[in-house]
Design a protein around this motif. Structure first.
Motif, PDB file in Angstrom:
ATOM      1  N   VAL A 199     -47.401  15.007  -6.066  1.00 23.15           N
ATOM      2  CA  VAL A 199     -46.540  15.532  -5.010  1.00 23.15           C
ATOM      3  C   VAL A 199     -46.716  14.643  -3.778  1.00 23.15           C
ATOM      4  O   VAL A 199     -47.824  14.150  -3.520  1.00 23.15           O
ATOM      5  N   ILE A 200     -45.625  14.429  -3.059  1.00 23.55           N
ATOM      6  CA  ILE A 200     -45.646  13.626  -1.827  1.00 23.55           C
ATOM      7  C   ILE A 200     -45.494  14.577  -0.644  1.00 23.55           C
ATOM      8  O   ILE A 200     -44.570  15.398  -0.615  1.00 23.55           O
ATOM      9  N   TYR A 251     -41.198  24.613   3.055  1.00 24.44           N
ATOM     10  CA  TYR A 251     -42.333  25.030   2.234  1.00 24.44           C
ATOM     11  C   TYR A 251     -42.567  24.097   1.045  1.00 24.44           C
ATOM     12  O   TYR A 251     -41.641  23.456   0.524  1.00 24.44           O
ATOM     13  N   PHE A 252     -43.824  24.096   0.615  1.00 23.36           N
ATOM     14  CA  PHE A 252     -44.210  23.571  -0.686  1.00 23.36           C
ATOM     15  C   PHE A 252     -44.428  24.775  -1.603  1.00 23.36           C
ATOM     16  O   PHE A 252     -45.134  25.724  -1.230  1.00 23.36           O
ATOM     17  N   GLY A 265     -36.164  32.713   1.066  1.00 28.22           N
ATOM     18  CA  GLY A 265     -36.747  31.432   0.671  1.00 28.22           C
ATOM     19  C   GLY A 265     -37.610  31.429  -0.557  1.00 28.22           C
ATOM     20  O   GLY A 265     -38.522  30.595  -0.677  1.00 28.22           O
ATOM     21  N   TRP A 266     -37.317  32.288  -1.536  1.00 31.86           N
ATOM     22  CA  TRP A 266     -38.063  32.285  -2.787  1.00 31.86           C
ATOM     23  C   TRP A 266     -37.170  31.832  -3.934  1.00 31.86           C
ATOM     24  O   TRP A 266     -35.970  32.112  -3.942  1.00 31.86           O
ATOM     25  N   PRO A 267     -37.742  31.114  -4.907  1.00 34.77           N
ATOM     26  CA  PRO A 267     -36.919  30.612  -6.002  1.00 34.77           C
ATOM     27  C   PRO A 267     -36.432  31.730  -6.905  1.00 34.77           C
ATOM     28  O   PRO A 267     -37.151  32.695  -7.179  1.00 34.77           O
ATOM     29  N   LYS A 268     -35.194  31.585  -7.363  1.00 29.74           N
ATOM     30  CA  LYS A 268     -34.594  32.503  -8.314  1.00 29.74           C
ATOM     31  C   LYS A 268     -34.074  31.682  -9.481  1.00 29.74           C
ATOM     32  O   LYS A 268     -33.237  30.799  -9.291  1.00 29.74           O
ATOM     33  N   SER A 318     -46.555  27.430   0.581  1.00 24.99           N
ATOM     34  CA  SER A 318     -47.347  27.077   1.760  1.00 24.99           C
ATOM     35  C   SER A 318     -46.544  26.101   2.607  1.00 24.99           C
ATOM     36  O   SER A 318     -45.742  25.317   2.087  1.00 24.99           O
ATOM     37  N   LYS A 319     -46.779  26.115   3.909  1.00 24.11           N
ATOM     38  CA  LYS A 319     -46.106  25.148   4.785  1.00 24.11           C
ATOM     39  C   LYS A 319     -46.811  23.802   4.806  1.00 24.11           C
ATOM     40  O   LYS A 319     -46.274  22.841   5.367  1.00 24.11           O
ATOM     41  N   THR A 320     -47.985  23.723   4.197  1.00 25.64           N
ATOM     42  CA  THR A 320     -48.675  22.441   4.044  1.00 25.64           C
ATOM     43  C   THR A 320     -49.047  22.263   2.578  1.00 25.64           C
ATOM     44  O   THR A 320     -49.322  23.238   1.868  1.00 25.64           O
TER      45      THR A 320
END
Length: 325
Positions: A160-161, A221-222, A320-323, A246-248
């Motif tokens: 991940v970058i 977010y990550f 902001g959550w994946p569906k 997470s934001k980091t």
């Protein structure tokens, strides 16, 4: 990938002893149902590439992500000698790769291990192209784990970058859970960097069924996708996918209820529907063009538990959550 059936591994080991770049009796073929374990995907010059577990790693290509050509040539035309020194008993059955484009070059991480052991290694290779027959340059080991020394298992890598352009490596399976370590510009572990735990199911004991991390950046977010429970058992598999964010990149990763994934948190996002798939896991997520997609392998009920490629559109809720559809 960790719990591959003993019988499957034994057969693979026997077959791998005599395998060269073009094994006898094996030919490229085309299919609409791609049989894979631990798939990852990348696109180059309009061609989609799927890399997955297999002798020297399996490689399939497609122009439309529907019809796939499975290539006879393994990705790794030879297995580096250091892998056998680092992992006693390892031969050619390479697990759970990841691939990323970084600074004008393709980088492939791959897992070397044996059933039920945590003496394992993550190897690194690089190439200028993903094209079939590309010669991947051995870049040595990335991370190694040892029985009695490390309480984590060096398999299931994911690159991940971060927001500053720095590469990281997530990895891990069972034992101490999912680890994250910073890399340098050569895609090796940065000087002085130490692995940190970012997700686990339990803080005690060996029964910690979490593995196969994949970190996907979306918006602010990550998102950390992980697989819970057990793979590689056909119709007895119980694999399923959970997520936190997470934001980091270094975390902490929290689920929808605010639980830390280091303390067993995680929001279930994909699992077997008991009609098409008994179970599904070892996932990845990508943005291709204007669309986000989710992939994994699923244990097909119509095919008696065979492991096949699953592709699903991925959208995002208002919060902001994946569906996954």
């Amino acid at each position: 990938m960790r719990n591959t059936l003993i019988a499957m591994l034994a057969l693979a080991s026997v077959a791998a002893v005599a395998q060269d770049r073009k094994p006898h009796g094996r030919h490229s073929f085309t299919t609409d149902t791609l049989m894979v374990h631990d798939p990852v995907m990348a696109v180059e010059d309009g061609v989609y590439h799927v890399f997955s577990t297999g002798n020297g790693l399996q490689h399939a290509t497609s122009a439309d992500r529907r019809t796939w050509t499975v290539h006879a040539e393994p990705v790794l035309d030879s297995i580096p000698r250091w892998t056998h020194d680092s992992v006693p008993g390892f031969r050619r059955h390479v697990w759970a790769p990841d691939v990323i484009r970084y600074r004008g070059r393709w980088w492939m991480a791959y897992s070397c291990s044996t059933f039920g052991k945590r003496t394992s290694a993550i190897g690194l290779a690089s190439s200028t192209t993903l094209a079939v027959g590309a010669r991947w340059r051995d870049e040595g080991p990335l991370v190694c784990s040892r029985e009695g020394r490390d309480n984590w298992n060096a398999i299931d890598p994911n690159f991940v970058i971060d927001e500053n352009g720095r590469p990281w490596l997530a990895y891990g399976s069972f034992w101490g859970g999912i680890q994250l370590v910073g890399l340098d510009s050569t895609m090796h572990v940065a000087a002085g960097a130490r692995p940190q735990t970012i997700a686990r199911r339990t803080t005690t004991g060996r029964a910690n069924p979490i593995e196969a991390p994949f970190i996907f950046r979306h918006g602010d977010y990550f998102y950390l996708f992980v697989s819970w429970d057990y793979c590689c058992r056909g119709m007895e598999s119980t694999y399923r996918v959970a997520v936190g964010r997470s934001k980091t990149v270094a975390g902490p990763y929290l689920d929808k209820d605010g639980r830390d994934m280091r303390d067993g948190g995680g929001t279930l996002v994909f699992e077997g529907d008991k009609r098409e798939f008994e179970a599904a896991g070892h996932s990845a997520a990508y943005r291709f063009g204007d669309s986000d997609i989710f992939i994994c392998h699923g244990y097909s009920i119509p095919r008696g538990g065979a492991s096949i490629l699953v592709q699903r559109p991925m959208a995002w809720t208002e919060d902001g959550w994946p569906k996954i559809f």
